[in-house]
Write a protein that holds these residues in place. Structure first.
Motif, mmCIF file in Angstrom:
data_model
loop_
_atom_site.group_PDB
_atom_site.id
_atom_site.type_symbol
_atom_site.label_atom_id
_atom_site.label_comp_id
_atom_site.label_asym_id
_atom_site.label_seq_id
_atom_site.Cartn_x
_atom_site.Cartn_y
_atom_site.Cartn_z
ATOM 1 N N LYS A 18 34.148 35.207 45.945
ATOM 2 C CA LYS A 18 32.899 35.654 45.330
ATOM 3 C C LYS A 18 32.237 34.499 44.575
ATOM 4 O O LYS A 18 32.870 33.852 43.761
ATOM 5 C CB LYS A 18 33.151 36.803 44.359
ATOM 6 N N VAL A 24 29.545 42.351 40.853
ATOM 7 C CA VAL A 24 30.174 43.278 41.792
ATOM 8 C C VAL A 24 29.420 44.604 41.797
ATOM 9 O O VAL A 24 29.145 45.173 42.850
ATOM 10 C CB VAL A 24 31.658 43.488 41.434
ATOM 11 N N ALA A 51 34.846 47.266 47.194
ATOM 12 C CA ALA A 51 35.596 46.443 46.239
ATOM 13 C C ALA A 51 36.726 47.255 45.617
ATOM 14 O O ALA A 51 36.508 48.380 45.154
ATOM 15 C CB ALA A 51 34.674 45.908 45.152
ATOM 16 N N HIS A 53 38.761 45.984 43.073
ATOM 17 C CA HIS A 53 38.832 45.626 41.650
ATOM 18 C C HIS A 53 37.537 44.932 41.278
ATOM 19 O O HIS A 53 36.581 44.920 42.052
ATOM 20 C CB HIS A 53 40.055 44.735 41.367
ATOM 21 N N ARG A 54 37.461 44.376 40.093
ATOM 22 C CA ARG A 54 36.228 43.761 39.614
ATOM 23 C C ARG A 54 36.466 42.331 39.150
ATOM 24 O O ARG A 54 37.534 42.004 38.634
ATOM 25 C CB ARG A 54 35.652 44.567 38.432
ATOM 26 N N LEU A 55 35.451 41.503 39.335
ATOM 27 C CA LEU A 55 35.373 40.194 38.703
ATOM 28 C C LEU A 55 34.063 40.167 37.938
ATOM 29 O O LEU A 55 33.050 40.706 38.398
ATOM 30 C CB LEU A 55 35.377 39.060 39.740
ATOM 31 N N LEU A 63 38.242 38.147 45.591
ATOM 32 C CA LEU A 63 37.879 39.543 45.377
ATOM 33 C C LEU A 63 38.331 40.338 46.594
ATOM 34 O O LEU A 63 37.943 40.034 47.727
ATOM 35 C CB LEU A 63 36.380 39.695 45.175
ATOM 36 N N LYS A 86 47.880 37.687 40.454
ATOM 37 C CA LYS A 86 46.581 37.035 40.356
ATOM 38 C C LYS A 86 46.707 35.783 39.488
ATOM 39 O O LYS A 86 47.383 35.789 38.468
ATOM 40 C CB LYS A 86 45.542 37.992 39.764
#
Length: 232
Positions: A18, A24, A51, A53-55, A63, A86
């Motif tokens: 990303k 996101v 998606a 999860h989130r960034l 991502l 991660k």
């Protein structure tokens, strides 16, 4: 735009690199977000990927997107169980004491009319833990590897600012702000029972190189740390 940012791809998952600056979730002002690019990431499927999860908007890197609802549920369960590994890289505005450690600082959300909402350290908040180690120090800034064990909002950013006393360079909320945030989701590993794990690694962005830090710093890190990893 994002089709050339694919780091991992199979029938149930896609991992993209990303770009920094791309949110996101759709912003309230109607500007572009990940959602505007999902149609270009179907790769033959009718269903758009989703998606997992989130960034943060200004954070770049790995991502995970699911390609079907069953896979999405399994991936979310892996995050919730703390099974996802991660690894983040950041340049900090300052140099922490020591070379490595484990930050154990619970976090809670606060909000005010003047500043909006933000996260802060709070003994009564949700447990939050992040392993860290310094990779290099130049010109009063530290290049640091973070491995979050829990998955709280803004966890790395708050832990850097409050626990290490050195916020992420460019952080508009917990630091001095600036043109670019130097926080990058460098790698991701998601276990899958009965299948090979999802493994992806995002290249070090150009903005880190401009700040004077390179891949050589990663291989020559000052310290090593062994820690179970989890969702950020």
């Amino acid at each position: 735009m994002l089709a050339n940012k694919v780091l991992f791809f199979d029938g149930e998952a896609i991992v993209i690199d990303k770009p920094a600056g791309l949110p996101v979730d759709p912003p309230r002002d109607g500007s572009l977000s990940l959602e505007n690019h999902l149609a270009g990431l179907t790769f033959g499927f009718k269903r758009w990927p989703q998606a997992v999860h989130r960034l943060d908007r200004d954070t770049s890197g790995c991502l995970l997107l699911s390609r079907n609802p069953k896979a999405h549920a399994r991936f979310q369960q892996a995050f919730e169980a703390g099974l996802v590994e991660k690894r983040y890289l950041a340049v900090l505005d300052g140099v922490p004491e020591g070379e490595s450690g484990l930050i154990d600082l619970a976090l809670s959300k606060i909000s005010s009319a003047e500043q909006g909402w933000r996260m802060r350290g709070d003994p009564k908040g949700k447990p939050s833990r992040t392993a860290w180690r310094v990779l290099a120090v130049r010109d009063g800034r530290a290049f640091v590897e973070f491995r979050p064990e829990t998955g709280r909002t803004h966890q790395i950013r708050v832990h850097a600012a409050e626990a290490l006393g050195a916020p992420v360079v460019g952080d508009p909320i917990y630091g001095k702000g600036g043109k670019e945030s130097l926080l990058h989701a460098a790698s991701l590993k998601v276990p899958r029972p009965g299948k090979e794990p999802i493994i992806a690694e995002a290249p070090l962005p150009e903005r880190f190189l401009k700040a004077g830090f390179t891949l050589a710093d990663i291989s020559e890190g000052k310290a090593t740390i062994s820690s179970p990893l989890g969702e950020d």
